[in-house]
Scaffold this motif. Structure first.
Motif, mmCIF file in Angstrom:
data_model
loop_
_atom_site.group_PDB
_atom_site.id
_atom_site.type_symbol
_atom_site.label_atom_id
_atom_site.label_comp_id
_atom_site.label_asym_id
_atom_site.label_seq_id
_atom_site.Cartn_x
_atom_site.Cartn_y
_atom_site.Cartn_z
ATOM 1 N N GLY A 12 0.586 -1.192 0.156
ATOM 2 C CA GLY A 12 0.263 0.486 0.524
ATOM 3 C C GLY A 12 1.128 1.085 0.200
ATOM 4 O O GLY A 12 0.509 2.027 -0.801
ATOM 5 N N CYS A 13 1.741 1.768 0.705
ATOM 6 C CA CYS A 13 2.723 2.324 0.690
ATOM 7 C C CYS A 13 3.568 3.093 -1.021
ATOM 8 O O CYS A 13 3.501 3.878 -1.054
ATOM 9 N N LYS A 14 3.510 1.992 -1.219
ATOM 10 C CA LYS A 14 4.598 2.204 -2.829
ATOM 11 C C LYS A 14 3.129 3.056 -3.678
ATOM 12 O O LYS A 14 3.570 3.652 -4.513
ATOM 13 N N ASP A 48 -11.666 -4.797 7.903
ATOM 14 C CA ASP A 48 -10.962 -5.310 6.708
ATOM 15 C C ASP A 48 -11.133 -4.059 5.079
ATOM 16 O O ASP A 48 -10.309 -3.962 4.784
ATOM 17 N N GLU A 49 -12.380 -4.107 4.976
ATOM 18 C CA GLU A 49 -12.175 -2.907 4.175
ATOM 19 C C GLU A 49 -12.087 -1.158 4.262
ATOM 20 O O GLU A 49 -12.329 -1.264 3.479
ATOM 21 N N LEU A 50 -12.426 -1.408 5.729
ATOM 22 C CA LEU A 50 -11.882 0.350 5.996
ATOM 23 C C LEU A 50 -10.301 0.410 5.534
ATOM 24 O O LEU A 50 -9.696 1.653 5.209
ATOM 25 N N GLN A 51 -9.859 -0.610 5.983
ATOM 26 C CA GLN A 51 -8.530 -0.917 5.675
ATOM 27 C C GLN A 51 -7.882 -0.960 4.367
ATOM 28 O O GLN A 51 -7.396 -0.119 3.935
ATOM 29 N N VAL A 52 -9.000 -1.730 3.760
ATOM 30 C CA VAL A 52 -8.572 -1.456 1.551
ATOM 31 C C VAL A 52 -8.450 -0.182 1.541
ATOM 32 O O VAL A 52 -8.138 0.451 0.802
ATOM 33 N N ARG A 96 -6.409 5.106 -0.288
ATOM 34 C CA ARG A 96 -6.604 6.582 -0.347
ATOM 35 C C ARG A 96 -6.140 7.146 -1.767
ATOM 36 O O ARG A 96 -7.229 7.958 -2.251
ATOM 37 N N GLY A 97 -4.722 7.182 -1.971
ATOM 38 C CA GLY A 97 -4.092 8.153 -2.616
ATOM 39 C C GLY A 97 -3.896 7.741 -4.002
ATOM 40 O O GLY A 97 -3.028 7.755 -4.984
ATOM 41 N N VAL A 98 -4.609 6.916 -4.301
ATOM 42 C CA VAL A 98 -4.049 5.704 -5.671
ATOM 43 C C VAL A 98 -5.594 5.910 -6.226
ATOM 44 O O VAL A 98 -6.631 5.604 -6.677
ATOM 45 N N SER A 99 -5.544 6.717 -8.061
ATOM 46 C CA SER A 99 -7.020 6.644 -9.103
ATOM 47 C C SER A 99 -6.668 5.125 -9.496
ATOM 48 O O SER A 99 -8.079 4.561 -9.521
ATOM 49 N N MET A 100 -5.544 4.148 -10.099
ATOM 50 C CA MET A 100 -6.379 2.882 -10.812
ATOM 51 C C MET A 100 -4.774 2.542 -10.252
ATOM 52 O O MET A 100 -3.711 2.754 -10.154
ATOM 53 N N GLY A 101 -4.942 0.921 -10.083
ATOM 54 C CA GLY A 101 -3.691 -0.054 -9.989
ATOM 55 C C GLY A 101 -4.536 -1.255 -10.165
ATOM 56 O O GLY A 101 -5.669 -1.609 -9.753
ATOM 57 N N ALA A 102 -3.943 -2.496 -9.878
ATOM 58 C CA ALA A 102 -4.146 -3.350 -9.637
ATOM 59 C C ALA A 102 -3.157 -4.303 -8.469
ATOM 60 O O ALA A 102 -2.017 -4.595 -9.260
#
Length: 230
Positions: free
Chosen positions: A47-49, A154-158, A163-169
């Motif tokens: 998540g940090c990256k 778990d959902e809150l953690q995701v 939070r700062g991600v626009s798109m990704g997988a």
């Protein structure tokens, strides 16, 4: 019964929304849908990256676009979250009645259409505020789900990790006890074009990041439809 025929039986307006992208399907080759979909997005392991590398691209995307996130443990069910702003809570959150492995298999066909049909009807509520939903995937009913009013831990953690991600997988950090039981937490986040058919029908079409013009996109088609029968 195919997805378009099913829609025509319950709501001609939503069937029209579904056809919005049907014509493009003939231009795409089959096979390898999931792999090609994932290749469209940056693949990161923490998540940090993700926050560090994917925070800025939001400025390049349309402000009118909506963010959709599909996530869940590899051996568990997947959840769907829709956000108008990734820094805010989802406007719609539901755990779908299908396993991550089943959704991955559907993605291999290059076309994924998830349709949610409201099992309740309240004139005072907006469509996405309805509570009980019948869920269809590529025209087949897979079960029922209840919209979540509150997020689980778990959902809150995701949502916090992305939070700062626009798109990704990729894969997100998860609690060790869940890793042992259900495998790693995986996610796919994308931007969606939101199309309002009526007060009783809406559609979300994934905007593939390889092009700004969705009509010429070479990526898999991923669409989400909401229906409230009359």
């Amino acid at each position: 019964m195919g997805p378009v025929q099913w829609m025509e039986n319950v709501n001609p307006g939503l069937a029209s929304l579904l056809r919005h992208s049907t014509g493009e399907n003939k231009k795409r080759s089959g096979g390898g849908g999931l792999l090609r979909m994932l290749k469209l997005f940056p693949m990161l392991s923490s998540g940090c990256k993700m926050v560090a590398l994917l925070g800025r691209p939001r400025k390049m995307l349309k402000d009118s676009a909506t963010t959709g996130t599909i996530f869940g443990y590899r051996k568990g069910r997947v959840s769907l979250a829709i956000q108008e702003d990734t820094r805010e809570m989802p406007i719609f959150l539901i755990e779908l009645p299908m396993l991550a492995s089943a959704l991955n298999k559907e993605m291999g066909s290059d076309i994924v259409r998830i349709a949610l049909e409201s099992e309740t009807r309240t004139n005072k509520k907006k469509l996405l505020e309805e509570f009980v939903w019948g869920v269809y995937c590529n025209g087949r009913k897979v079960g029922y789900s209840i919209r979540r009013k509150q997020m689980s831990d778990d959902e809150l953690q995701v949502m916090q990790h992305l939070r700062g991600v626009s798109m990704g997988a990729g894969v997100l950090p998860s609690a060790s006890d869940h890793k042992e039981c259900d495998g790693e937490m995986t996610y796919m986040r994308a931007r969606f074009q939101r199309v309002l058919g009526s007060k009783d029908s809406e559609a979300f079409y994934m905007i593939n990041p390889d092009t700004h013009n969705t009509s010429h996109s070479q990526g898999p088609e991923f669409s989400i439809f909401f229906l409230r029968p009359h």
